[in-house]
Write an enzyme that holds these catalytic residues in place. Structure first.
Site, PDB file in Angstrom:
ATOM      1  N   ARG A  73      40.142  21.309  -2.729  1.00  0.00           N
ATOM      2  CA  ARG A  73      39.452  21.393  -4.081  1.00  0.00           C
ATOM      3  C   ARG A  73      39.806  22.932  -4.547  1.00  0.00           C
ATOM      4  NH1 ARG A  73      33.703  19.131  -4.845  1.00  0.00           N
ATOM      5  NH2 ARG A  73      34.411  19.492  -7.322  1.00  0.00           N
ATOM      6  N   GLN A 105      28.324  23.234 -16.605  1.00  0.00           N
ATOM      7  CA  GLN A 105      28.058  22.431 -15.338  1.00  0.00           C
ATOM      8  C   GLN A 105      29.038  22.387 -14.536  1.00  0.00           C
ATOM      9  OE1 GLN A 105      26.369  18.522 -17.082  1.00  0.00           O
ATOM     10  NE2 GLN A 105      27.156  19.373 -19.087  1.00  0.00           N
ATOM     11  N   ASN A 106      30.106  23.025 -14.650  1.00  0.00           N
ATOM     12  CA  ASN A 106      31.458  23.326 -13.873  1.00  0.00           C
ATOM     13  C   ASN A 106      31.127  24.143 -12.816  1.00  0.00           C
ATOM     14  OD1 ASN A 106      32.313  21.504 -15.942  1.00  0.00           O
ATOM     15  ND2 ASN A 106      33.325  23.115 -17.250  1.00  0.00           N
ATOM     16  N   HIS A 123      25.483  24.000 -11.784  1.00  0.00           N
ATOM     17  CA  HIS A 123      25.773  23.157 -10.367  1.00  0.00           C
ATOM     18  C   HIS A 123      26.356  24.072  -9.227  1.00  0.00           C
ATOM     19  CE1 HIS A 123      25.729  19.395 -13.262  1.00  0.00           C
ATOM     20  NE2 HIS A 123      24.578  19.842 -12.904  1.00  0.00           N
ATOM     21  N   CYS A 138      21.064  38.252  11.743  1.00  0.00           N
ATOM     22  CA  CYS A 138      22.537  38.024  12.324  1.00  0.00           C
ATOM     23  C   CYS A 138      23.696  37.683  11.454  1.00  0.00           C
ATOM     24  CB  CYS A 138      22.622  37.278  13.721  1.00  0.00           C
ATOM     25  SG  CYS A 138      22.483  35.642  13.399  1.00  0.00           S
TER      26      CYS A 138
HETATM   27  N1  APR Z   1      37.885  19.053 -24.640  1.00  0.00           N
HETATM   28  C1  APR Z   1      36.470  18.844 -24.819  1.00  0.00           C
HETATM   29  N2  APR Z   1      35.912  17.870 -24.234  1.00  0.00           N
HETATM   30  C2  APR Z   1      36.538  17.327 -23.477  1.00  0.00           C
HETATM   31  C3  APR Z   1      38.200  17.537 -23.391  1.00  0.00           C
HETATM   32  C4  APR Z   1      38.438  18.553 -23.971  1.00  0.00           C
HETATM   33  N3  APR Z   1      40.162  18.902 -23.761  1.00  0.00           N
HETATM   34  N4  APR Z   1      38.642  16.565 -22.434  1.00  0.00           N
HETATM   35  C5  APR Z   1      37.510  15.600 -22.212  1.00  0.00           C
HETATM   36  N5  APR Z   1      36.630  15.908 -22.928  1.00  0.00           N
HETATM   37  C6  APR Z   1      35.183  15.469 -22.681  1.00  0.00           C
HETATM   38  C7  APR Z   1      34.948  13.990 -22.569  1.00  0.00           C
HETATM   39  O1  APR Z   1      35.275  13.230 -23.821  1.00  0.00           O
HETATM   40  C8  APR Z   1      33.789  13.909 -21.710  1.00  0.00           C
HETATM   41  O2  APR Z   1      32.674  13.711 -22.780  1.00  0.00           O
HETATM   42  O3  APR Z   1      34.682  15.957 -21.657  1.00  0.00           O
HETATM   43  C9  APR Z   1      33.482  15.221 -21.175  1.00  0.00           C
HETATM   44  C10 APR Z   1      33.577  15.110 -19.833  1.00  0.00           C
HETATM   45  O4  APR Z   1      32.384  14.252 -19.221  1.00  0.00           O
HETATM   46  P1  APR Z   1      32.437  14.249 -17.499  1.00  0.00           P
HETATM   47  O5  APR Z   1      33.539  13.942 -16.815  1.00  0.00           O
HETATM   48  O6  APR Z   1      31.020  13.274 -17.400  1.00  0.00           O
HETATM   49  O7  APR Z   1      31.869  15.515 -17.207  1.00  0.00           O
HETATM   50  P2  APR Z   1      30.473  16.302 -17.317  1.00  0.00           P
HETATM   51  O8  APR Z   1      29.612  15.829 -18.652  1.00  0.00           O
HETATM   52  O9  APR Z   1      30.618  17.809 -17.320  1.00  0.00           O
HETATM   53  O10 APR Z   1      29.506  15.759 -16.259  1.00  0.00           O
HETATM   54  C11 APR Z   1      28.482  16.179 -15.739  1.00  0.00           C
HETATM   55  O11 APR Z   1      28.386  15.332 -13.687  1.00  0.00           O
HETATM   56  O12 APR Z   1      29.941  14.716 -12.360  1.00  0.00           O
HETATM   57  C12 APR Z   1      28.651  15.317 -12.296  1.00  0.00           C
HETATM   58  O13 APR Z   1      28.047  17.392 -11.540  1.00  0.00           O
HETATM   59  C13 APR Z   1      29.232  16.750 -12.123  1.00  0.00           C
HETATM   60  O14 APR Z   1      28.870  18.721 -13.542  1.00  0.00           O
HETATM   61  C14 APR Z   1      29.356  17.222 -13.680  1.00  0.00           C
HETATM   62  C15 APR Z   1      27.991  16.471 -14.366  1.00  0.00           C
END
Ligand code: APR
Length: 260
Positions: A73, A105-106, A123, A138
């Site tokens: 990753r 959250q990233n 996170h 140590c």
């Molecule tokens: N610009 C802005 N938003 C976007 C884009 C973009 N180019 N592409 C996608 N999105 C939006 C999607 O519509 C969605 O609402 O980003 C969001 C991503 O949602 P998730 O994948 O659920 O991510 P996130 O909300 O950050 O998840 C929170 O959950 O998986 C766990 O710990 C992990 O930090 C993560 C947490």
């Protein structure tokens, strides 16, 4: 979609706000091409349950496998670049010191690589290492014996990735600092998050309840749309430069793929 009038309203709120909190999620990095959690569990890794691998129990059961998954990753994230949205946030904060706090959250470190400082990583950070067990005198990370995973030469303590695993608490002090930023801000930008995971999503509710304006930036509906005073249907790399008054920095990835 969003109208120029809606974008101008958010620009005005940005200009008027002495303190701005920005809550970002995976969508913030989408235009950088960061492999999603799903991508990271494809191919060879598809045979393993990510919840097992992203947990202390899973790591203790198979340290080499979990360490190699995180190395995979890390390679994926190291191969991509911050996008115009990351760069616009960093440039704004550099032009207006102390006014803008990024809460993310990233774990991809792209805000930091774009130049943002003081990023509140709810996170953790995929690129960071820490000891699995409470470090002894140590244990020195910089002297850890190489291996998969590295370990302390003196006591055998294992190195683990500095991310929050399933079932773990958020890093001490980080959520408190994020709650303070949400409480104190006059404006919260909520960028690229589905708003489904707490306590992160609760920060938008807290900002609203504390009297801040809330603007959501997301191409799709999210669970935080109902908290927002404005919802801009668009992407991070597209809208943030427009809203923060930053021209797309030369060479930054833009939604259409060409560089500015
Ligand atoms: N610009 C802005 N938003 C976007 C884009 C973009 N180019 N592409 C996608 N999105 C939006 C999607 O519509 C969605 O609402 O980003 C969001 C991503 O949602 P998730 O994948 O659920 O991510 P996130 O909300 O950050 O998840 C929170 O959950 O998986 C766990 O710990 C992990 O930090 C993560 C947490």
């Amino acid at each position: 979609m969003n109208t120029e009038q809606e974008r101008q309203a958010v620009r005005d709120w940005i200009a008027q706000a002495a303190r701005i909190a920005v809550l970002t999620g995976a969508g913030m990095s989408a235009e950088s091409g960061v492999p999603t959690f799903r991508d990271a569990t494809s191919g060879h890794w598809a045979q393993f349950n990510p919840q097992d691998m992203a947990s202390e129990r899973g790591f203790r059961a198979a340290p080499a496998r979990v360490w190699d998954w995180y190395a995979h990753r890390r390679q994926g994230v190291a191969a991509v670049q911050p996008n115009a949205g990351h760069l616009a946030l960093a440039a704004f904060a550099q032009r207006h010191p102390g006014r803008l706090t990024v809460i993310t959250q990233n774990v991809d470190g792209l805000h930091q690589r774009a130049g943002s400082t003081g990023v509140l990583c709810l996170h953790g950070d995929l690129m960071a290492d820490r000891w699995l067990d409470t470090p002894r005198a140590c244990c020195r990370l910089e002297a850890a014996l190489p291996g998969s995973p590295p370990r302390c030469a003196a006591c055998g303590n294992l190195v683990r990735p500095g991310v929050v695993w399933f079932g773990e608490n958020l890093p001490a002090g980080v959520i408190e600092a994020a709650q303070q930023a949400a409480q104190d801000c006059e404006l919260m930008l909520v960028v690229g998050t589905a708003g489904a995971v707490y306590p992160a999503a609760g920060l938008a509710h807290q900002a609203r309840q504390a009297g801040a304006r809330v603007a959501v930036i997301n191409p799709a509906a999210s669970e935080l749309d109902s908290v927002a005073h404005a919802v801009l249907r668009g992407t991070a790399a597209q809208l943030l430069p427009q809203l923060l008054g930053e021209p797309c920095p030369h060479g930054a990835a833009t939604p259409s793929g060409e560089t500015a």
